[in-house]
Design a protein around this motif. Structure first.
Motif, PDB file in Angstrom:
ATOM      1  N   PHE A  80      -8.510  -2.211  -1.627  1.00 11.91           N
ATOM      2  CA  PHE A  80      -8.348  -1.192  -0.596  1.00 11.91           C
ATOM      3  C   PHE A  80      -8.950   0.138  -1.032  1.00 11.91           C
ATOM      4  N   GLU A  81      -8.680   0.563  -2.244  1.00 14.04           N
ATOM      5  CA  GLU A  81      -9.185   1.854  -2.696  1.00 14.04           C
ATOM      6  C   GLU A  81     -10.704   1.898  -2.707  1.00 14.04           C
TER       7      GLU A  81
ATOM      8  N   MET B   9     -15.515   4.440   2.823  1.00 11.66           N
ATOM      9  CA  MET B   9     -15.405   4.848   4.218  1.00 11.66           C
ATOM     10  C   MET B   9     -15.222   6.353   4.337  1.00 11.66           C
ATOM     11  N   LEU B  10     -14.420   6.936   3.462  1.00 15.88           N
ATOM     12  CA  LEU B  10     -14.239   8.395   3.469  1.00 15.88           C
ATOM     13  C   LEU B  10     -15.571   9.093   3.230  1.00 15.88           C
ATOM     14  N   ALA B  11     -16.328   8.600   2.270  1.00 10.64           N
ATOM     15  CA  ALA B  11     -17.594   9.223   1.906  1.00 10.64           C
ATOM     16  C   ALA B  11     -18.619   9.148   3.026  1.00 10.64           C
ATOM     17  N   GLN B  12     -18.496   8.111   3.890  1.00  6.01           N
ATOM     18  CA  GLN B  12     -19.502   7.880   4.927  1.00  6.01           C
ATOM     19  C   GLN B  12     -19.129   8.490   6.281  1.00  6.01           C
ATOM     20  N   GLY B  13     -18.007   9.191   6.319  1.00  5.93           N
ATOM     21  CA  GLY B  13     -17.630   9.876   7.553  1.00  5.93           C
ATOM     22  C   GLY B  13     -16.823   9.017   8.488  1.00  5.93           C
TER      23      GLY B  13
ATOM     24  N   LYS C 208      -6.828   8.018   9.054  1.00  5.76           N
ATOM     25  CA  LYS C 208      -6.541   6.722   9.695  1.00  5.76           C
ATOM     26  C   LYS C 208      -7.372   5.590   9.090  1.00  5.76           C
ATOM     27  N   LEU C 209      -7.442   5.603   7.752  1.00  9.04           N
ATOM     28  CA  LEU C 209      -8.222   4.581   7.054  1.00  9.04           C
ATOM     29  C   LEU C 209      -7.652   3.187   7.266  1.00  9.04           C
ATOM     30  N   VAL C 210      -6.320   3.075   7.232  1.00  6.99           N
ATOM     31  CA  VAL C 210      -5.716   1.753   7.374  1.00  6.99           C
ATOM     32  C   VAL C 210      -5.938   1.219   8.783  1.00  6.99           C
ATOM     33  N   GLU C 211      -5.745   2.078   9.788  1.00  4.47           N
ATOM     34  CA  GLU C 211      -5.960   1.650  11.173  1.00  4.47           C
ATOM     35  C   GLU C 211      -7.409   1.202  11.380  1.00  4.47           C
ATOM     36  N   ARG C 212      -8.338   1.958  10.830  1.00  4.17           N
ATOM     37  CA  ARG C 212      -9.752   1.607  10.979  1.00  4.17           C
ATOM     38  C   ARG C 212     -10.081   0.316  10.243  1.00  4.17           C
ATOM     39  N   MET C 213      -9.466   0.124   9.086  1.00  2.84           N
ATOM     40  CA  MET C 213      -9.750  -1.064   8.292  1.00  2.84           C
ATOM     41  C   MET C 213      -9.159  -2.327   8.913  1.00  2.84           C
TER      42      MET C 213
ATOM     43  N   LEU D 174       0.787  -1.235   0.000  1.00  5.12           N
ATOM     44  CA  LEU D 174       0.000   0.000   0.000  1.00  5.12           C
ATOM     45  C   LEU D 174       0.819   1.286   0.000  1.00  5.12           C
ATOM     46  N   ALA D 175       2.132   1.210   0.135  1.00  6.05           N
ATOM     47  CA  ALA D 175       2.944   2.429   0.229  1.00  6.05           C
ATOM     48  C   ALA D 175       2.700   3.399  -0.936  1.00  6.05           C
ATOM     49  N   PRO D 176       2.649   2.932  -2.202  1.00 12.57           N
ATOM     50  CA  PRO D 176       2.413   3.889  -3.297  1.00 12.57           C
ATOM     51  C   PRO D 176       1.073   4.611  -3.179  1.00 12.57           C
ATOM     52  N   VAL D 177       0.039   3.920  -2.693  1.00 12.36           N
ATOM     53  CA  VAL D 177      -1.278   4.540  -2.559  1.00 12.36           C
ATOM     54  C   VAL D 177      -1.271   5.595  -1.465  1.00 12.36           C
ATOM     55  N   ILE D 178      -0.715   5.232  -0.305  1.00 10.49           N
ATOM     56  CA  ILE D 178      -0.702   6.147   0.831  1.00 10.49           C
ATOM     57  C   ILE D 178       0.150   7.379   0.534  1.00 10.49           C
ATOM     58  N   SER D 179       1.265   7.198  -0.168  1.00  8.98           N
ATOM     59  CA  SER D 179       2.134   8.342  -0.464  1.00  8.98           C
ATOM     60  C   SER D 179       1.475   9.308  -1.435  1.00  8.98           C
ATOM     61  N   LEU D 180       0.633   8.801  -2.329  1.00  4.37           N
ATOM     62  CA  LEU D 180      -0.057   9.656  -3.295  1.00  4.37           C
ATOM     63  C   LEU D 180      -1.352  10.244  -2.743  1.00  4.37           C
ATOM     64  N   ARG D 181      -1.914   9.591  -1.720  1.00  3.50           N
ATOM     65  CA  ARG D 181      -3.200  10.044  -1.177  1.00  3.50           C
ATOM     66  C   ARG D 181      -3.067  10.252   0.336  1.00  3.50           C
ATOM     67  N   PRO D 182      -2.445  11.348   0.748  1.00  2.00           N
ATOM     68  CA  PRO D 182      -2.206  11.586   2.181  1.00  2.00           C
ATOM     69  C   PRO D 182      -3.491  11.669   2.999  1.00  2.00           C
ATOM     70  N   GLU D 183      -4.625  11.965   2.349  1.00  2.00           N
ATOM     71  CA  GLU D 183      -5.880  12.048   3.100  1.00  2.00           C
ATOM     72  C   GLU D 183      -6.268  10.697   3.711  1.00  2.00           C
ATOM     73  N   LEU D 184      -5.817   9.609   3.102  1.00  2.00           N
ATOM     74  CA  LEU D 184      -6.112   8.289   3.649  1.00  2.00           C
ATOM     75  C   LEU D 184      -5.374   8.071   4.967  1.00  2.00           C
ATOM     76  N   ARG D 185      -4.151   8.565   5.019  1.00  2.00           N
ATOM     77  CA  ARG D 185      -3.357   8.445   6.247  1.00  2.00           C
ATOM     78  C   ARG D 185      -3.917   9.357   7.338  1.00  2.00           C
ATOM     79  N   GLU D 186      -4.287  10.571   6.948  1.00  2.00           N
ATOM     80  CA  GLU D 186      -4.824  11.531   7.915  1.00  2.00           C
ATOM     81  C   GLU D 186      -6.128  11.030   8.528  1.00  2.00           C
TER      82      GLU D 186
END
Length: 456
Positions: free
Chosen positions: A443-444, A450-454, A57-62, A43-55
């Motif tokens: 993952f995407e 999940m982002l869309a649903q708050g 905490k999508l991975v932690e929640r998933m 997932l590193a390429p995805v997270i590095s390109l989409r910092p909003e996922l890290r902010e």
């Protein structure tokens, strides 16, 4: 979509720390740790390109289940002796739809194994595009050697507790290892009894006479073969004429053999926990079905009745047999680094997972480094859950589709999964890496929902 080296390094450090946190939070669950690692490492390429996922905490929640259910299952055998087993249901993620995933009855079942299976199911189900979330369940009950009456009593006790957590819009189990048509029937009957509702869509894998779908029995094996054929096609080859090695001899293995033979492959092997069979004339499918599905026998029985073309090897590894295509269809971590090295040395072209996580991480690396086409389970064996979703669709419309229509729908789903995985790997500069493509694409889809649903 290239990322800078510094960005990737930063994300890699964060992922390593996250993995350690998951392991500390979930001690004693190696299969779950392995499943999380296999996703995170891609997932590193995805997270590095989409910092909003890290902010967010999508991975932690998933990586944290929405709900984990553990319960007591008391039941009585035919001699009147009382037994107590443990039941599990992990409802991991419902961002894309109701929880969907099988029930496994096997002595090895524990919370860690159920969590690994449910975590895998999130991404597998997302890849189908059919609007289903991820879950899994089961019990440490062993149905082998038990009478129909004993299995019925166990299933009734199991469903008496589980029914309160299920529903066609909430959580929809299916079968898995140790849970076939017999068990699904008993479970569904008890669900009706407890709820006073004919809610056909609450369980899949039902009999076709009472709400089930054609092709559901065959779907996981068929789907893996169809995915394998697509991988070979991308390399300018066809499955017809290839030597194929299949492990296992349960439902997935049987219908893997059937579809591979239908497409012109030469399948020589099946196996069980005691050993394996090599049949130089090709597996006699009617005989295999008689022994495994009717008599519930062993592959040694197949060899004894098949004649001189078949030989039984006690112990050992089925992956020692030279082959063009390997289709592991038994259980997790059955194909080791040593086995992968043997397959590569013998010239294997493709390995595709019919079982859930049957290839160890070291084995995957060996296959990938050797340029072998590798179909990960979350993509390659998604045919079973895809057909379960088609069964849910039929139930919702109180309809029943003919075999040919369901099989055609399955072929279309597997084709779409292959193309999605292949194109995602290309998009992230991982051409031909089906494992990375499957993890990232699944993952995407879940992360965006999940982002869309708050914050959920």
């Amino acid at each position: 979509m290239p990322s800078t080296a510094s960005s990737l390094a930063s994300v890699a450090t964060w992922i390593e720390a996250l993995e350690q946190a998951v392991q500390q939070r979930n001690p004693g669950e190696p299969e779950f740790h392995q499943a999380v690692h296999e996703v995170l490492e891609t997932l590193a390429p995805v997270i590095s390109l989409r910092p909003e996922l890290r902010e967010a905490k999508l991975v932690e929640r998933m990586a944290e289940p929405e709900r984990q259910i553990i319960f007591r299952v008391p039941w009585q055998d035919d001699r009147g002796e009382i037994h107590v087993n443990r039941g599990f249901r992990v409802e991991f993620n419902s961002a894309l739809g109701p929880y969907k995933g099988g029930l496994r009855f096997h002595p090895s079942v524990n919370l860690g194994i159920v969590k690994f299976l449910a975590f895998e199911q999130i991404f597998k189900n997302a890849l189908t595009g059919l609007g289903i979330g991820g879950g899994k369940g089961g019990s440490d009950f062993d149905p082998r050697g038990r009478s129909d009456a004993e299995v019925m009593r166990f299933c009734q006790s199991f469903m008496t507790e589980l029914h309160r957590h299920l529903g066609e819009h909430t959580d929809v189990p299916a079968g898995d290892i140790g849970v076939g048509a017999r068990e699904i029937g008993y479970l569904f009957g008890q669900y009706r009894r407890m709820t006073n509702r004919w809610e056909a869509g609450v369980l899949t894998g039902k009999g076709t006479a009472w709400g089930g779908s054609h092709v559901r029995t065959e779907a996981t094996g068929y789907g893996n073969v169809l995915f394998t054929a697509e991988m070979l096609k991308m390399r300018g080859e066809h499955l017809a004429g290839q030597q194929v090695t299949v492990s296992g001899s349960g439902n997935v293995a049987i219908y893997t053999v059937e579809k591979a033979q239908e497409l012109g492959a030469h399948v020589r092997t099946v196996s069980d926990s005691a050993g394996y069979v090599v049949d130089d004339k090709g597996i006699d499918l009617p005989l295999l079905k008689q022994i495994k599905e009717v008599e519930r026998g062993r592959v040694s029985d197949y060899a004894a009745r098949r004649g001189s073309s078949a030989r039984y090897i006690l112990g050992g590894s089925v992956w020692e047999v030279p082959t063009d295509v390997a289709l592991p269809s038994a259980t997790q971590n059955e194909l080791t680094a040593k086995d992968a090295a043997t397959l590569v040395r013998n010239g294997v072209k493709a390995v595709s997972e019919g079982a859930n996580m049957p290839t160890t991480p070291d084995a995957v690396r060996i296959l990938r480094d050797a340029g072998v086409a590798f179909g990960p389970a979350k993509a390659a064996n998604a045919g079973g859950v895809a057909t379960s979703a088609l069964e849910m669709r039929q139930n919702a419309g109180r309809d029943s589709w003919p075999f040919a229509r369901v099989e055609e729908e399955l072929a279309q789903v597997m084709g779409r999964i292959h193309d999605t995985v292949y194109e995602t790997a290309e998009r992230y500069d991982r051409p031909g890496d089906y494992a990375a493509g499957a993890n990232i694409a699944g993952f995407e889809r879940v992360a965006d929902a999940m982002l869309a649903q708050g914050l959920i």
